[in-house]
Enzyme design. Structure first.
Site, PDB file in Angstrom:
ATOM      1  N   THR A   1       2.079   1.483   1.547  1.00  0.00           N
ATOM      2  CA  THR A   1       2.931   2.651   1.440  1.00  0.00           C
ATOM      3  C   THR A   1       2.083   3.714   2.103  1.00  0.00           C
ATOM      4  OG1 THR A   1       3.901   1.824  -0.598  1.00  0.00           O
ATOM      5  CG2 THR A   1       3.931   4.201  -0.323  1.00  0.00           C
TER       6      THR A   1
ATOM      7  N   SER B   1       6.918   3.174  -7.858  1.00  0.00           N
ATOM      8  CA  SER B   1       5.761   3.850  -8.464  1.00  0.00           C
ATOM      9  C   SER B   1       5.354   5.067  -7.633  1.00  0.00           C
ATOM     10  CB  SER B   1       4.575   2.889  -8.545  1.00  0.00           C
ATOM     11  OG  SER B   1       4.873   1.819  -9.392  1.00  0.00           O
TER      12      SER B   1
HETATM   13  N1  GLY Z   1       6.968  -0.185  -2.944  1.00  0.00           N
HETATM   14  C1  GLY Z   1       6.063   0.484  -3.770  1.00  0.00           C
HETATM   15  C2  GLY Z   1       6.727   1.435  -4.691  1.00  0.00           C
HETATM   16  O1  GLY Z   1       7.741   2.017  -4.334  1.00  0.00           O
HETATM   17  O2  GLY Z   1       6.276   1.596  -5.794  1.00  0.00           O
END
Ligand code: GLY
EC number: 2.3.2.2
Length: 581
Positions: A378, A450
């Site tokens: 991310t 998250s």
């Molecule tokens: N894909 C990681 C999150 O959105 O927590």
């Protein structure tokens, strides 16, 4: 071991005050980047340059966030994207706040059991690889909603630098090459991805070579000329839907046509006098950061010290309890009733503290709610402008390079965000999260995230802009950066660099980065019953990016002589940069 954390509360204030009034002494981190007019901190230096140029030309922090979002889709393909989803937290100069949810939605043809075989077992890779893993992407509409509601510049101006970087290419540096590490085999399986991100001989790019993305340049140019319809109603949606149908996916044109951005009230809490504004559901981030902070507020962390067994024990137990709530109760607010008021209640935090034994590790299985069976890539960027508007954006493809597929002709990498749903209650996902029914798959639903783009203010003024990648660890990484500044007196660079620990209820293990805990602390924690270990499957934890306002640390802020904006890109990042002016 001291007798109990709770017995030393009265000493904390003295210790905290003395740490604030001492002059800044640096730990083993580079100096934060300082500036007086604006600051942009991202995971790729070219994107930071683009963001700061927007600010210099008079654009505001939202304009810069849009330009950076498009630029990272070109120069940071492991996570920067227009084929994934994300969140934007904004704090305006007048103190008002808002939150944009442009995360992926499940296609209309998605079903609760779509990743299970006929015996009800998870089919390996189905929720993480290829088109069945792809949720309907949100960034193009998300950026446009942000720009049209809160920006000041035309889309064409903000997207132009990204188009140029995709068309002309950019020189790959070591940090860029590192982000491709280990992905050759996976990218090689998809001819369209391999044609862009590998060399003609199938080998990975090397330092000094140029990455050109002609198809992505064409897609971005279409968006620039025709607006978001080019993506959601026109040729880009058509190409993605066709590729999905050809390769066993379920994406439909109507999924794109119906995609909508949600503007939501951010989650708010107060920690030791600091106002925290962060992500609400469909993210768990803000709620769980606040729940953990509320629990920790009852412990004198500053006095107990960074990395002491008592501090770490309190953190672990607060995390353990909060992640039970995360994994069992939270989900998309359009589909489930999230118990936000309870989870943010200071009385609930006190109840949790009452259950924490100061001398003994809790047992995760004992917290299993009745009826509940038992990636990492991310990117986050932080921006603040001359007027004090602050923007925190976290967006993602979920795993590194998402589902590892590019719809032919688009140049757009697609996410594997469907894996963030509960594919099977009780079975761990990519991040080892064991989740429940609230996050079950349903058509049009958004998987629980998250991601925690967070803005902290003090006395009505912006204080800190912070966030991180890191899957389930996004929450604890962001939390620890906040604790490191507020409780441990670190400057913003030290706060994002400091080694971390993480607990997420299940598995019942304390993960630590190398050197996060001394052998003495580990021994004390083990004696309390904690299973502390270095997680060998994560070579690099999430790379946080932060800005502190008024000085590089609380000590400098209290002395009044600090730079207005102090930017820090995590030293774990090779390609990132804090840029100010
Ligand atoms: N894909 C990681 C999150 O959105 O927590």
């Amino acid at each position: 071991m001291r007798t109990s954390c709770l017995n030393v509360l009265t000493f904390t204030l003295v210790a905290a005050l003395s740490s604030v009034s001492s002059s800044a002494v640096r730990a083993a981190s580079p100096e934060p980047v300082k500036a007086e007019n604006g600051m942009v901190v991202t995971a790729q230096h070219l994107a930071s340059d683009i963001g700061v140029e927007v600010l210099k030309k008079g654009g505001n922090a939202v304009d810069a966030a849009v330009a950076v979002g498009y630029a990272l889709a070109v120069v940071y393909p492991t996570a920067g994207n227009i084929g994934g989803g994300g969140f934007m937290t904004i704090r305006f100069k007048d103190g008002k706040t808002t939150f944009l949810d442009f995360r992926e939605r499940a296609p209309a043809a998605a079903t609760k059991a779509m990743y299970l075989d006929d015996k009800g077992q998870l089919v390996d890779g189905l929720s993480t690889e290829g088109y069945l893993a792809v949720g309907v992407p949100g960034p193009v509409l998300g950026f446009e909603v942000a720009r049209s509601r809160y920006g000041t510049r035309p889309l064409q101006e903000l997207i132009a630098p990204a188009i140029a970087l995709a068309k002309d290419g950019f020189r790959l540096e070591q940090g860029d090459i590192d982000s491709f590490d280990g992905e050759t085999e996976r990218l090689g399986k998809d001819p369209a991805a391999a044609a862009i991100f590998l060399k003609p001989d199938g080998k990975p790019f090397a330092v000094g070579e140029t990455l050109v993305q002609a198809d992505l340049a064409a897609s971005l140019s279409r968006i620039s000329e025709k607006g978001t319809d080019a993506f959601y109603k026109g040729p880009i949606a058509d190409a993605i839907v066709k590729a999905s149908a050809d390769k066993g996916g379920i994406l439909a044109k109507t999924d794109f046509e119906k995609y909508a951005v949600r503007e939501l009230e951010p989650v708010k809490c107060n920690y030791r006098g600091y106002d925290i504004v962060s992500s609400p559901p469909p993210s768990s981030g803000g709620v769980i950061i606040c729940e953990i902070l509320n629990v920790l507020e009852g412990y004198p962390l500053s006095y107990l010290g960074y990395g002491s067994a008592e501090t770490v024990h309190a953190m672990i137990e607060a995390m353990r309890h909060a992640y039970v709530d995360r994994n069992t109760t939270l989900g998309d607010p359009s589909f489930v009733e999230n118990p936000i008021a309870k989870l943010l209640d200071k009385a609930y935090a006190a109840e949790i503290r009452g259950k924490i034994d100061p001398f003994k590790a809790g047992v995760s299985q004992a917290l299993m709610p009745e009826g509940f069976a038992e990636s990492k890539e991310t990117t986050h960027y932080s921006i603040i402008d001359d007027e004090g508007n602050a923007v925190a954006v976290t967006y993602t493809l979920n795993g590194s390079f998402g589902a590892g597929v590019v719809a032919p002709g688009t140049g757009i990498l697609l996410n594997n965000e469907m894996d963030d749903f509960t594919a099977k209650p009780g079975a761990p996902n990519l991040y080892g999260l064991v989740q429940g029914e609230a996050n079950a798959i349903a058509p049009g639903k958004t998987p629980l995230s998250s991601m925690s783009p967070t803005i902290v203010s003090k006395d009505g003024k912006p204080f800190m802009v912070i966030g991180s990648p890191g899957g389930a660890r996004i929450i604890t990484i962001t939390l620890e950066a906040i604790l490191n500044v507020i409780d441990h007196g670190m400057n913003i660079q030290e706060a994002v660099d400091a080694p971390r620990i993480h607990h997420q209820w299940l598995p019942d293990k304390v993960f630590m980065e190398p050197y996060a805990l001394s052998p003495d602390t580990r021994k004390l924690l083990s004696a309390m019953g904690h299973d502390v270990q270095i997680d060998k499957s994560w070579s690099i934890w999430g790379q946080a990016t932060g800005i502190l306002v008024g000085g590089e640390s609380l000590a400098e802020i209290s002395e009044g002589g600090g730079a207005r904006y102090n930017g820090a890109v995590d030293s774990r990042i090779g390609a990132g940069a804090a840029r100010g002016y």
